[in-house]
Design a protein around this motif. Sequence first.
Motif, PDB file in Angstrom:
ATOM      1  N   CYS A 296     -13.704   5.829   3.981  1.00  0.00           N
ATOM      2  CA  CYS A 296     -15.028   5.213   3.870  1.00  0.00           C
ATOM      3  C   CYS A 296     -15.577   4.728   5.210  1.00  0.00           C
ATOM      4  O   CYS A 296     -16.742   4.342   5.295  1.00  0.00           O
ATOM      5  N   THR A 297     -14.727   4.721   6.257  1.00  0.00           N
ATOM      6  CA  THR A 297     -15.114   4.088   7.517  1.00  0.00           C
ATOM      7  C   THR A 297     -16.360   4.708   8.123  1.00  0.00           C
ATOM      8  O   THR A 297     -17.287   3.998   8.530  1.00  0.00           O
TER       9      THR A 297
ATOM     10  N   ALA B 167     -10.679  -1.442  -6.456  1.00  0.00           N
ATOM     11  CA  ALA B 167      -9.707  -0.378  -6.747  1.00  0.00           C
ATOM     12  C   ALA B 167      -8.625  -0.310  -5.672  1.00  0.00           C
ATOM     13  O   ALA B 167      -7.435  -0.127  -5.983  1.00  0.00           O
ATOM     14  N   VAL B 168      -9.027  -0.463  -4.417  1.00  0.00           N
ATOM     15  CA  VAL B 168      -8.065  -0.373  -3.310  1.00  0.00           C
ATOM     16  C   VAL B 168      -7.095  -1.546  -3.330  1.00  0.00           C
ATOM     17  O   VAL B 168      -5.905  -1.395  -3.020  1.00  0.00           O
TER      18      VAL B 168
ATOM     19  N   ASP C 290      -0.526  -0.520  -4.409  1.00  0.00           N
ATOM     20  CA  ASP C 290       0.647  -1.307  -4.021  1.00  0.00           C
ATOM     21  C   ASP C 290       0.965  -1.195  -2.536  1.00  0.00           C
ATOM     22  O   ASP C 290       1.225  -2.198  -1.868  1.00  0.00           O
ATOM     23  N   SER C 291       0.961   0.019  -1.985  1.00  0.00           N
ATOM     24  CA  SER C 291       1.404   0.207  -0.600  1.00  0.00           C
ATOM     25  C   SER C 291       0.269  -0.050   0.388  1.00  0.00           C
ATOM     26  O   SER C 291      -0.893   0.276   0.122  1.00  0.00           O
ATOM     27  N   ALA C 292       0.648  -0.618   1.531  1.00  0.00           N
ATOM     28  CA  ALA C 292      -0.325  -0.858   2.604  1.00  0.00           C
ATOM     29  C   ALA C 292      -0.839   0.462   3.168  1.00  0.00           C
ATOM     30  O   ALA C 292      -1.999   0.580   3.542  1.00  0.00           O
ATOM     31  N   GLU C 293       0.037   1.473   3.225  1.00  0.00           N
ATOM     32  CA  GLU C 293      -0.367   2.785   3.729  1.00  0.00           C
ATOM     33  C   GLU C 293      -1.423   3.419   2.825  1.00  0.00           C
ATOM     34  O   GLU C 293      -2.386   4.037   3.299  1.00  0.00           O
ATOM     35  N   GLY C 294      -1.263   3.242   1.510  1.00  0.00           N
ATOM     36  CA  GLY C 294      -2.243   3.783   0.572  1.00  0.00           C
ATOM     37  C   GLY C 294      -3.590   3.104   0.706  1.00  0.00           C
ATOM     38  O   GLY C 294      -4.640   3.764   0.656  1.00  0.00           O
TER      39      GLY C 294
ATOM     40  N   LYS D 145      -4.716   1.666   3.425  1.00  0.00           N
ATOM     41  CA  LYS D 145      -5.277   2.088   4.715  1.00  0.00           C
ATOM     42  C   LYS D 145      -5.904   3.471   4.608  1.00  0.00           C
ATOM     43  O   LYS D 145      -6.995   3.724   5.141  1.00  0.00           O
ATOM     44  N   ARG D 146      -5.216   4.384   3.909  1.00  0.00           N
ATOM     45  CA  ARG D 146      -5.734   5.746   3.751  1.00  0.00           C
ATOM     46  C   ARG D 146      -7.032   5.745   2.946  1.00  0.00           C
ATOM     47  O   ARG D 146      -7.976   6.478   3.265  1.00  0.00           O
TER      48      ARG D 146
END
Length: 281
Positions: free
Chosen positions: A214-215, A197-198, A202-206, A208-209
């Motif tokens: 989940c980290t 899903a991730v 499209d965006s790298a910021e999305g 990353k968020r």
Amino acid sequence: MFLLLSLVYLTCCFGNTAVVTLVVLDVSLQSPMYFFLCHLALLNVLFSTLVVPKMLFNFLTSRKVISYAFCLAQTYLTLFLECTECFLLAVMALDRYMAICHPLRYLLLLSWPACVALALCAWALGFFASVVPLSCFILPLCGPYVVDYIFCELPILLHLFCADTTLQEAMMAVGGAGTVMVPFLLILLSYLRILLAVMRVDSAEGRKRAFSTCTSHLIVVTIYYGTGLIRYLRPKSLYSAEGDKLISLFYAVINPMLNPFIYSLRNKEVQGALGRVIGRY
């Protein structure tokens, strides 16, 4: 060792109690993720309390004795809490999957009745997978009545029985595979779906968020299952009794202390809630 483990135990109790207190007092933390985190914090405190006080007492006495009744109770309850934590970590992975893959329906799918049902299922599965089968494990004892370990645990207890324990060992292997591997596979499946899903974002910021949410759970799962895999799946050539005690000390004492800090120190929501609660009171 007494001073060091006393400090670790008090830190564990304080950290996990603080997490539960923050979730109860701050409205912004009253979400499914933190509801399950409260159950994990409760598990951490209960597990450490079963193991550490008796261990601390043994540091201060020359005659280190445990009654058979208390040894059995420790065996039953530690196994119950270990199994429950496995299922609870799987439930927390499901929560992350719902939050990332179905964000618009997240609160609908994980309503409060659903969260309570999932938490009760984790506790119930832990009970029926551990305590109920243990009724077949009570056999006559024979000497020497020595538990060369930091607490009473099922593999150690089997060495004290006089009768043939082949059936019990087979049941322990099957039960261990069910209570460890099934939740682990569910966690892997959840994170595989999350990854897919991730990657569509499209965006790298999305991306990353999404990964940042989940980290903390991934770190906790890695530490918990990592110590378990090292303990149970390492080759016999690497086995040592003292090393086994150190690994058990880590997952029984150190790991419960680390969990609240992993979630709070990396989480701006918890840090913000702590600031608000301190400012309020």
